[in-house]
Design a protein around this motif. Structure first.
Motif, PDB file in Angstrom:
ATOM      1  N   GLU A  19      13.087 -14.764  30.825  1.00  0.00           N
ATOM      2  CA  GLU A  19      12.349 -15.989  31.108  1.00  0.00           C
ATOM      3  C   GLU A  19      11.306 -15.761  32.200  1.00  0.00           C
ATOM      4  O   GLU A  19      10.182 -16.247  32.107  1.00  0.00           O
ATOM      5  N   LEU A  20      11.671 -15.016  33.246  1.00  0.00           N
ATOM      6  CA  LEU A  20      10.717 -14.737  34.324  1.00  0.00           C
ATOM      7  C   LEU A  20       9.543 -13.896  33.814  1.00  0.00           C
ATOM      8  O   LEU A  20       8.397 -14.134  34.196  1.00  0.00           O
ATOM      9  N   ALA A  21       9.826 -12.948  32.948  1.00  0.00           N
ATOM     10  CA  ALA A  21       8.761 -12.125  32.381  1.00  0.00           C
ATOM     11  C   ALA A  21       7.806 -12.989  31.556  1.00  0.00           C
ATOM     12  O   ALA A  21       6.584 -12.852  31.662  1.00  0.00           O
ATOM     13  N   LYS A  22       8.345 -13.895  30.758  1.00  0.00           N
ATOM     14  CA  LYS A  22       7.506 -14.770  29.934  1.00  0.00           C
ATOM     15  C   LYS A  22       6.670 -15.712  30.799  1.00  0.00           C
ATOM     16  O   LYS A  22       5.508 -15.985  30.469  1.00  0.00           O
ATOM     17  N   GLN A  23       7.228 -16.185  31.906  1.00  0.00           N
ATOM     18  CA  GLN A  23       6.449 -17.025  32.818  1.00  0.00           C
ATOM     19  C   GLN A  23       5.275 -16.234  33.394  1.00  0.00           C
ATOM     20  O   GLN A  23       4.164 -16.758  33.505  1.00  0.00           O
ATOM     21  N   GLY A  24       5.517 -14.986  33.738  1.00  0.00           N
ATOM     22  CA  GLY A  24       4.445 -14.134  34.253  1.00  0.00           C
ATOM     23  C   GLY A  24       3.373 -13.878  33.212  1.00  0.00           C
ATOM     24  O   GLY A  24       2.178 -13.866  33.517  1.00  0.00           O
ATOM     25  N   ILE A  25       3.772 -13.687  31.975  1.00  0.00           N
ATOM     26  CA  ILE A  25       2.824 -13.477  30.879  1.00  0.00           C
ATOM     27  C   ILE A  25       1.969 -14.723  30.682  1.00  0.00           C
ATOM     28  O   ILE A  25       0.743 -14.637  30.538  1.00  0.00           O
ATOM     29  N   ASP A  26       2.607 -15.902  30.698  1.00  0.00           N
ATOM     30  CA  ASP A  26       1.870 -17.160  30.526  1.00  0.00           C
ATOM     31  C   ASP A  26       0.841 -17.344  31.643  1.00  0.00           C
ATOM     32  O   ASP A  26      -0.303 -17.740  31.399  1.00  0.00           O
ATOM     33  N   LYS A  27       1.261 -17.050  32.866  1.00  0.00           N
ATOM     34  CA  LYS A  27       0.359 -17.202  34.004  1.00  0.00           C
ATOM     35  C   LYS A  27      -0.816 -16.225  33.894  1.00  0.00           C
ATOM     36  O   LYS A  27      -1.975 -16.607  34.104  1.00  0.00           O
ATOM     37  N   ALA A  28      -0.542 -14.993  33.535  1.00  0.00           N
ATOM     38  CA  ALA A  28      -1.607 -13.999  33.380  1.00  0.00           C
ATOM     39  C   ALA A  28      -2.576 -14.409  32.270  1.00  0.00           C
ATOM     40  O   ALA A  28      -3.799 -14.246  32.404  1.00  0.00           O
ATOM     41  N   GLU A  29      -2.035 -14.974  31.195  1.00  0.00           N
ATOM     42  CA  GLU A  29      -2.879 -15.428  30.086  1.00  0.00           C
ATOM     43  C   GLU A  29      -3.820 -16.548  30.549  1.00  0.00           C
ATOM     44  O   GLU A  29      -5.019 -16.522  30.266  1.00  0.00           O
ATOM     45  N   HIS A  43      -8.487 -12.089  21.878  1.00  0.00           N
ATOM     46  CA  HIS A  43      -7.861 -10.842  22.305  1.00  0.00           C
ATOM     47  C   HIS A  43      -6.783 -11.100  23.365  1.00  0.00           C
ATOM     48  O   HIS A  43      -5.737 -10.447  23.368  1.00  0.00           O
ATOM     49  N   ILE A  44      -7.054 -12.037  24.232  1.00  0.00           N
ATOM     50  CA  ILE A  44      -6.074 -12.408  25.264  1.00  0.00           C
ATOM     51  C   ILE A  44      -4.824 -12.978  24.609  1.00  0.00           C
ATOM     52  O   ILE A  44      -3.698 -12.637  24.982  1.00  0.00           O
ATOM     53  N   ASP A  45      -5.023 -13.844  23.607  1.00  0.00           N
ATOM     54  CA  ASP A  45      -3.885 -14.428  22.884  1.00  0.00           C
ATOM     55  C   ASP A  45      -3.046 -13.349  22.200  1.00  0.00           C
ATOM     56  O   ASP A  45      -1.813 -13.377  22.248  1.00  0.00           O
ATOM     57  N   THR A  46      -3.720 -12.382  21.578  1.00  0.00           N
ATOM     58  CA  THR A  46      -3.017 -11.298  20.897  1.00  0.00           C
ATOM     59  C   THR A  46      -2.202 -10.472  21.883  1.00  0.00           C
ATOM     60  O   THR A  46      -1.031 -10.161  21.636  1.00  0.00           O
ATOM     61  N   ALA A  47      -2.816 -10.118  23.007  1.00  0.00           N
ATOM     62  CA  ALA A  47      -2.113  -9.322  24.016  1.00  0.00           C
ATOM     63  C   ALA A  47      -0.923 -10.084  24.584  1.00  0.00           C
ATOM     64  O   ALA A  47       0.158  -9.518  24.766  1.00  0.00           O
ATOM     65  N   ALA A  48      -1.111 -11.364  24.849  1.00  0.00           N
ATOM     66  CA  ALA A  48      -0.020 -12.180  25.394  1.00  0.00           C
ATOM     67  C   ALA A  48       1.127 -12.300  24.390  1.00  0.00           C
ATOM     68  O   ALA A  48       2.303 -12.226  24.768  1.00  0.00           O
ATOM     69  N   GLN A  49       0.800 -12.447  23.115  1.00  0.00           N
ATOM     70  CA  GLN A  49       1.844 -12.554  22.088  1.00  0.00           C
ATOM     71  C   GLN A  49       2.640 -11.257  22.001  1.00  0.00           C
ATOM     72  O   GLN A  49       3.866 -11.277  21.920  1.00  0.00           O
ATOM     73  N   LYS A  50       1.959 -10.116  22.035  1.00  0.00           N
ATOM     74  CA  LYS A  50       2.666  -8.826  21.983  1.00  0.00           C
ATOM     75  C   LYS A  50       3.542  -8.645  23.219  1.00  0.00           C
ATOM     76  O   LYS A  50       4.661  -8.126  23.129  1.00  0.00           O
ATOM     77  N   ALA A  51       3.045  -9.080  24.370  1.00  0.00           N
ATOM     78  CA  ALA A  51       3.836  -8.986  25.600  1.00  0.00           C
ATOM     79  C   ALA A  51       5.072  -9.879  25.508  1.00  0.00           C
ATOM     80  O   ALA A  51       6.151  -9.500  25.960  1.00  0.00           O
ATOM     81  N   ARG A  52       4.927 -11.070  24.913  1.00  0.00           N
ATOM     82  CA  ARG A  52       6.084 -11.959  24.744  1.00  0.00           C
ATOM     83  C   ARG A  52       7.126 -11.331  23.814  1.00  0.00           C
ATOM     84  O   ARG A  52       8.323 -11.464  24.033  1.00  0.00           O
TER      85      ARG A  52
END
Length: 99
Positions: A19-29, A43-52
Motif C-alpha cells: 500500500e505504501l509503495a502504491k501511494q508513492g507511485i500515485d504521488k509520483a504520477e 507515457h506517465i500513465d503506462t509507467a505508473a501502471q507497470k509500477a503498480r
C-alpha cells in the motif's frame, strides 16, 4: 537482492509495504503530470501502471531458487542459458594480439 526485496527493506517489510509503495507511485504520477503540464501523460500513465503491477508482487514470496536472480537491469530471455560464456560474451578474454 531484487528490486522488490530492496523496496520491502526500505519500507520496513510490514504488511502495509504494498500500500505504501502504491501511494508513492500515485504521488509520483501526480507530480510528473503537473510538472509536465499534461505532456506525455500517456507515457506517465503506462509507467505508473507497470509500477503498480510490480507493487502488487511485493508481498508475494520469492519462488526463484537462490542464485538465479538476473543482474540488475538485465533480464535473461526465456530459454536462454547465460551460464556459459562464448566469444564476445562478458567474462571472456580476447585473444592476444601480435606475434
Amino acid at each position: 537482492m531484487s528490486i522488490l526485496d530492496k523496496v520491502k527493506h526500505m519500507l520496513g517489510g510490514s504488511a502495509k509495504t504494498e500500500e505504501l509503495a502504491k501511494q508513492g507511485i500515485d504521488k509520483a504520477e501526480r507530480i510528473a503530470k503537473k510538472r509536465l503540464g499534461g505532456k506525455h501523460a500517456r507515457h506517465i500513465d503506462t509507467a505508473a501502471q507497470k509500477a503498480r503491477e510490480m507493487a502488487d508482487k511485493i508481498d508475494e514470496p520469492d519462488t526463484r531458487p537462490p542464485g538465479t536472480t538476473p543482474a540488475p537491469g538485465r533480464a535473461t530471455p526465456p530459454g536462454r542459458d547465460d551460464s556459459t560464456s562464448g566469444p564476445g560474451q562478458p567474462g571472456t578474454t580476447p585473444p592476444p594480439y601480435g606475434p
